[in-house]
Scaffold this active site. Structure first.
Site, mmCIF file in Angstrom:
data_model
loop_
_atom_site.group_PDB
_atom_site.id
_atom_site.type_symbol
_atom_site.label_atom_id
_atom_site.label_comp_id
_atom_site.label_asym_id
_atom_site.label_seq_id
_atom_site.Cartn_x
_atom_site.Cartn_y
_atom_site.Cartn_z
ATOM 1 N N HIS A 138 -5.672 -9.371 -7.340
ATOM 2 C CA HIS A 138 -4.884 -10.563 -7.005
ATOM 3 C C HIS A 138 -5.637 -11.862 -7.259
ATOM 4 C CE1 HIS A 138 -2.512 -7.750 -4.103
ATOM 5 N NE2 HIS A 138 -2.188 -7.566 -5.365
ATOM 6 N N SER A 238 -6.863 -1.006 3.902
ATOM 7 C CA SER A 238 -5.550 -1.413 3.407
ATOM 8 C C SER A 238 -4.481 -0.563 4.067
ATOM 9 C CB SER A 238 -5.462 -1.267 1.888
ATOM 10 O OG SER A 238 -4.146 -1.599 1.451
#
Ligand SMILES: [Zn+2]
Length: 304
Positions: A138, A238
């Site tokens: 990202h 995550s």
């Protein structure tokens, strides 16, 4: 928030306090010692560095919706507000330091146990902790990109220009979000001046993937390549809520790559994981490294 400190939570989740916890960390150490491990990290790895994870157990739910690419590029008022908030939030992000979890990942790389590191985080803390060749899915908040000419520049230089353009801007942030955006009273944003590209006068944006924007195809391809060539995919911190990260777990499971998850709280990857450890990463990962170092020394002795 449940009012429990990080230290108290770490104590509660110490592997020796969880039934079977020690065995799981020992099994994971065996997998990591085998090598060819690809790490996929998320926001939970950086919470102990003071960057909140709004999906994880330590993060309060985010109060504002995240900036989308469409709003950023089409709405000058929203863009100005974003830069004002982000100008304040950057101080927290740039002050953050790598924690024991980041350093443990770098150590595993140094021990040649890793085939790659893929991160969903935009804070640069893997590299600050000593890791190399990190695929930043990202992007990274420390870089600025021009949407018109494509040139990239450093965030620190950009922040200096924003400070110079806004000498009287002294708003105080109420809360920070993981992407460096902060909650701010809208009245405080009046009069904030945005700066443009020094080369072409074009629109500048942090070099990160916004909601509504796709991850660049070369990064996705490189990540799939790493995952498919791995013996183990190790997910760290995550919840795998978004497909952007979960797709790698799905691919690993389909390709017969074993999946291990270390995360505090439930994850959507559990149906695909052969091994899960629910504990703070700053506690488990140094323990994991110590076990891998120990078995690596023993193996070296056997070979000698
Ligand atoms: Zn430009």
């Amino acid at each position: 928030m449940d009012g429990v400190t990080v230290e108290q939570r770490a104590e509660r989740y110490r592997p020796e306090c969880v039934p079977g916890g020690q065995d799981r960390v020992a099994e994971l150490a065996g997998w990591v010692t085998d090598g060819d491990v690809v790490v996929l990290s998320g926001a939970g790895l950086s919470t102990e560095s003071g960057i909140p994870d709004y999906r994880g157990p330590s993060g309060a739910a985010r109060r504002t919706t995240p900036m989308t690419y469409q709003t950023f590029t089409r709405d000058p008022v929203a863009r100005r507000r974003y830069w004002a908030r982000s100008h304040l939030g950057w101080r927290t992000i740039s002050d953050a330091r790598p924690n024991a979890g980041h350093r443990a990942v770098a150590r595993l790389q140094e021990l040649a146990r890793l085939g790659g590191i893929i991160t969903q985080n935009v804070d640069g803390l893997h590299q600050a902790g000593g890791a190399r060749d990190v695929v930043e899915l990202h992007g990274n908040l420390a870089r600025i990109t021009c949407l018109d000419c494509g040139s990239r520049s450093s965030r620190s230089a950009h922040e200096a220009r924003l400070s110079a353009a806004n000498p009287d801007f002294a708003a105080v942030a109420a809360a920070i979000n993981p992407d460096g955006d902060v909650e701010l009273d809208e009245a405080a944003l009046d009069g904030f001046t945005v700066v443009d590209c020094t080369g072409c006068g074009g629109m500048l944006k942090p070099d990160v993937v916004y909601f509504g924007e796709s991850v660049p195809p070369d990064r996705v391809a490189r990540s799939f390549e790493l995952v498919c060539g791995a013996r183990t995919l190790l997910v760290l911190g995550s919840s795998l809520t978004v497909m952007s990260g979960r797709r790698f777990v799905l691919r690993a499971a389909r390709e017969g790559v074993r999946v291990a998850i270390v995360n505090q709280g439930v994850t959507r990857g559990e149906p695909y994981a052969s091994l899960t450890v629910d504990a703070p990463l700053g506690t488990v990962l140094p323990d994991l490294v110590a076990r891998v170092e120990s078995s690596t020394r023993q193996n070296a002795r056997i070979i000698l």
